[in-house]
Design a protein around this motif. Structure first.
Motif, PDB file in Angstrom:
ATOM      1  N   LEU A   1       0.788  -1.038  -0.047  1.00  0.00           N
ATOM      2  CA  LEU A   1      -0.001   0.260   0.113  1.00  0.00           C
ATOM      3  C   LEU A   1       0.841   1.292   0.043  1.00  0.00           C
ATOM      4  O   LEU A   1       0.320   2.284  -0.778  1.00  0.00           O
ATOM      5  N   SER A   2       2.186   1.256   0.623  1.00  0.00           N
ATOM      6  CA  SER A   2       2.909   2.318   0.558  1.00  0.00           C
ATOM      7  C   SER A   2       3.743   2.669  -0.872  1.00  0.00           C
ATOM      8  O   SER A   2       4.295   3.534  -0.798  1.00  0.00           O
ATOM      9  N   GLY A   3       3.604   1.348  -1.732  1.00  0.00           N
ATOM     10  CA  GLY A   3       4.273   1.668  -3.165  1.00  0.00           C
ATOM     11  C   GLY A   3       5.826   1.402  -2.874  1.00  0.00           C
ATOM     12  O   GLY A   3       6.394   1.833  -3.728  1.00  0.00           O
ATOM     13  N   LYS A   4       6.211   0.758  -1.694  1.00  0.00           N
ATOM     14  CA  LYS A   4       7.627   0.530  -1.561  1.00  0.00           C
ATOM     15  C   LYS A   4       8.119  -0.903  -1.808  1.00  0.00           C
ATOM     16  O   LYS A   4       9.192  -1.253  -1.426  1.00  0.00           O
ATOM     17  N   ALA A   5       6.954  -1.658  -2.472  1.00  0.00           N
ATOM     18  CA  ALA A   5       7.574  -2.987  -2.959  1.00  0.00           C
ATOM     19  C   ALA A   5       8.764  -3.345  -3.607  1.00  0.00           C
ATOM     20  O   ALA A   5       9.446  -4.177  -3.751  1.00  0.00           O
ATOM     21  N   GLY A   6       9.089  -2.354  -4.437  1.00  0.00           N
ATOM     22  CA  GLY A   6      10.153  -2.279  -5.297  1.00  0.00           C
ATOM     23  C   GLY A   6      11.238  -2.482  -4.729  1.00  0.00           C
ATOM     24  O   GLY A   6      12.472  -2.797  -5.049  1.00  0.00           O
ATOM     25  N   GLY A   7      11.630  -1.940  -3.336  1.00  0.00           N
ATOM     26  CA  GLY A   7      12.787  -2.040  -2.495  1.00  0.00           C
ATOM     27  C   GLY A   7      13.003  -3.520  -2.299  1.00  0.00           C
ATOM     28  O   GLY A   7      14.149  -4.003  -2.022  1.00  0.00           O
ATOM     29  N   LEU A   8      12.150  -4.542  -2.401  1.00  0.00           N
ATOM     30  CA  LEU A   8      12.315  -5.942  -2.232  1.00  0.00           C
ATOM     31  C   LEU A   8      13.271  -6.484  -3.138  1.00  0.00           C
ATOM     32  O   LEU A   8      14.262  -7.456  -3.121  1.00  0.00           O
ATOM     33  N   ASP A   9      13.422  -5.992  -4.337  1.00  0.00           N
ATOM     34  CA  ASP A   9      14.472  -6.424  -5.426  1.00  0.00           C
ATOM     35  C   ASP A   9      15.902  -6.269  -5.253  1.00  0.00           C
ATOM     36  O   ASP A   9      16.704  -7.106  -5.466  1.00  0.00           O
ATOM     37  N   SER A  10      16.200  -5.750  -3.941  1.00  0.00           N
ATOM     38  CA  SER A  10      17.490  -5.630  -3.368  1.00  0.00           C
ATOM     39  C   SER A  10      17.723  -6.440  -2.318  1.00  0.00           C
ATOM     40  O   SER A  10      18.871  -6.533  -1.734  1.00  0.00           O
ATOM     41  N   THR A  11      16.829  -7.257  -1.796  1.00  0.00           N
ATOM     42  CA  THR A  11      16.968  -8.102  -0.718  1.00  0.00           C
ATOM     43  C   THR A  11      18.181  -8.860  -0.683  1.00  0.00           C
ATOM     44  O   THR A  11      18.825  -8.903   0.431  1.00  0.00           O
ATOM     45  N   PHE A  12      18.618  -9.556  -1.637  1.00  0.00           N
ATOM     46  CA  PHE A  12      19.741 -10.559  -1.466  1.00  0.00           C
ATOM     47  C   PHE A  12      20.972  -9.693  -1.971  1.00  0.00           C
ATOM     48  O   PHE A  12      22.297 -10.569  -2.251  1.00  0.00           O
ATOM     49  N   ASP A  13      21.023  -8.573  -2.088  1.00  0.00           N
ATOM     50  CA  ASP A  13      22.351  -7.645  -2.193  1.00  0.00           C
ATOM     51  C   ASP A  13      23.067  -7.154  -1.159  1.00  0.00           C
ATOM     52  O   ASP A  13      23.794  -6.352  -1.081  1.00  0.00           O
ATOM     53  N   VAL A  14      22.859  -7.859  -0.040  1.00  0.00           N
ATOM     54  CA  VAL A  14      23.347  -7.675   1.409  1.00  0.00           C
ATOM     55  C   VAL A  14      23.720  -8.819   1.926  1.00  0.00           C
ATOM     56  O   VAL A  14      23.835 -10.085   1.234  1.00  0.00           O
ATOM     57  N   SER A  15      25.025  -8.644   2.867  1.00  0.00           N
ATOM     58  CA  SER A  15      25.649  -9.815   3.594  1.00  0.00           C
ATOM     59  C   SER A  15      24.481 -10.539   3.970  1.00  0.00           C
ATOM     60  O   SER A  15      23.537 -10.247   4.765  1.00  0.00           O
ATOM     61  N   TRP A  16      24.675 -11.925   4.428  1.00  0.00           N
ATOM     62  CA  TRP A  16      23.972 -13.069   4.672  1.00  0.00           C
ATOM     63  C   TRP A  16      23.339 -12.347   6.073  1.00  0.00           C
ATOM     64  O   TRP A  16      22.262 -12.865   6.423  1.00  0.00           O
ATOM     65  N   TYR A  17      24.144 -11.876   6.916  1.00  0.00           N
ATOM     66  CA  TYR A  17      23.819 -11.743   8.436  1.00  0.00           C
ATOM     67  C   TYR A  17      22.704 -10.757   8.384  1.00  0.00           C
ATOM     68  O   TYR A  17      22.047 -10.532   9.551  1.00  0.00           O
ATOM     69  N   TYR A  18      22.550  -9.852   7.517  1.00  0.00           N
ATOM     70  CA  TYR A  18      21.576  -8.939   7.522  1.00  0.00           C
ATOM     71  C   TYR A  18      20.082  -9.437   7.212  1.00  0.00           C
ATOM     72  O   TYR A  18      19.217  -8.686   7.210  1.00  0.00           O
ATOM     73  N   LEU A  19      20.005 -10.621   6.847  1.00  0.00           N
ATOM     74  CA  LEU A  19      18.678 -11.405   6.786  1.00  0.00           C
ATOM     75  C   LEU A  19      18.139 -12.051   7.865  1.00  0.00           C
ATOM     76  O   LEU A  19      17.145 -12.912   8.060  1.00  0.00           O
ATOM     77  N   LEU A  20      19.020 -12.282   9.011  1.00  0.00           N
ATOM     78  CA  LEU A  20      18.775 -12.895  10.140  1.00  0.00           C
ATOM     79  C   LEU A  20      17.707 -12.082  11.139  1.00  0.00           C
ATOM     80  O   LEU A  20      17.375 -12.836  12.181  1.00  0.00           O
ATOM     81  N   GLY A  21      17.435 -10.961  10.882  1.00  0.00           N
ATOM     82  CA  GLY A  21      16.552 -10.219  11.839  1.00  0.00           C
ATOM     83  C   GLY A  21      15.148 -11.031  12.208  1.00  0.00           C
ATOM     84  O   GLY A  21      14.819 -10.839  13.287  1.00  0.00           O
TER      85      GLY A  21
ATOM     86  N   LEU B   1      14.698 -14.396  11.981  1.00  0.00           N
ATOM     87  CA  LEU B   1      15.127 -15.356  12.652  1.00  0.00           C
ATOM     88  C   LEU B   1      15.123 -15.120  14.035  1.00  0.00           C
ATOM     89  O   LEU B   1      14.614 -15.759  15.175  1.00  0.00           O
ATOM     90  N   LEU B   2      15.961 -13.841  14.568  1.00  0.00           N
ATOM     91  CA  LEU B   2      16.237 -13.381  15.826  1.00  0.00           C
ATOM     92  C   LEU B   2      14.946 -12.911  16.464  1.00  0.00           C
ATOM     93  O   LEU B   2      14.687 -13.407  17.646  1.00  0.00           O
ATOM     94  N   GLY B   3      13.930 -12.403  15.862  1.00  0.00           N
ATOM     95  CA  GLY B   3      12.424 -12.277  16.231  1.00  0.00           C
ATOM     96  C   GLY B   3      11.944 -13.314  16.471  1.00  0.00           C
ATOM     97  O   GLY B   3      11.205 -13.217  17.629  1.00  0.00           O
ATOM     98  N   ALA B   4      11.950 -14.299  15.781  1.00  0.00           N
ATOM     99  CA  ALA B   4      11.168 -15.542  16.221  1.00  0.00           C
ATOM    100  C   ALA B   4      11.805 -16.347  17.334  1.00  0.00           C
ATOM    101  O   ALA B   4      11.105 -16.818  18.020  1.00  0.00           O
ATOM    102  N   ILE B   5      13.135 -16.045  17.679  1.00  0.00           N
ATOM    103  CA  ILE B   5      13.502 -16.748  18.739  1.00  0.00           C
ATOM    104  C   ILE B   5      12.882 -16.067  19.978  1.00  0.00           C
ATOM    105  O   ILE B   5      12.549 -16.589  21.031  1.00  0.00           O
ATOM    106  N   TYR B   6      13.009 -14.630  19.986  1.00  0.00           N
ATOM    107  CA  TYR B   6      12.372 -13.951  21.078  1.00  0.00           C
ATOM    108  C   TYR B   6      11.102 -14.285  21.220  1.00  0.00           C
ATOM    109  O   TYR B   6      10.616 -14.474  22.636  1.00  0.00           O
TER     110      TYR B   6
END
Length: 145
Positions: free
Chosen positions: A54-74, A76-81
């Motif tokens: 709804l915010s029109g920001k879905a295009g930002g998802l294209d860059s999801t895997f352009d980061v270091s792997w550990y930036y994708l752990l958020g 998982l950490l939330g699920a543990i909490y």
């Protein structure tokens, strides 16, 4: 964002997080702890998906895997909490979960700042920071005993 508004909104969000453990525990009594955590994250995922679309920001998802792997752990950490809080609330109550969570966050954050991890500027330890951590640990121990 103005600092005062940021503090206010963060405090409100913190208050909402205090509701999370007892709400999820209630769900857990009906479904079991792990299914309750799954439902909790599923509802949150649906809400965030709607906000992103709804915010029109879905295009930002294209860059999801352009980061270091550990930036994708958020997530998982939330699920543990969430899973831990859902189980721990029966033993130490909502106040205990909140206190232990904040204490753990502060101790880890002070260490992260000191070491300058994840691209943050290094912040030296000071007597005030050490005292703040010690007082929060003491408060948590008093609250859960």
């Amino acid at each position: 964002m103005d600092k005062g508004l940021a503090v206010l909104l963060t405090a409100v969000a913190g208050g909402l997080i205090a509701l999370q453990a007892p709400i999820n525990a209630g769900l857990g009594r009906a479904t079991g702890s792990l299914p309750a955590a799954l439902v909790s994250f599923s509802v949150g995922t649906l809400a965030l998906a709607a906000i992103v679309v709804l915010s029109g920001k879905a295009g930002g998802l294209d860059s999801t895997f352009d980061v270091s792997w550990y930036y994708l752990l958020g997530g998982l950490l939330g699920a543990i909490y969430v899973t831990n809080a859902l189980i721990a609330v029966a033993a130490i109550g909502a106040g205990g979960v909140a206190a232990a969570t904040i204490t753990g966050q502060l101790v880890a954050s002070v260490a992260i700042d000191r070491l300058g991890l994840l691209g943050l500027d290094q912040v030296p330890l000071s007597p005030d920071r050490i005292l703040g951590v010690a007082l929060l640990v003491a408060g948590t121990l008093l609250l859960v005993r």
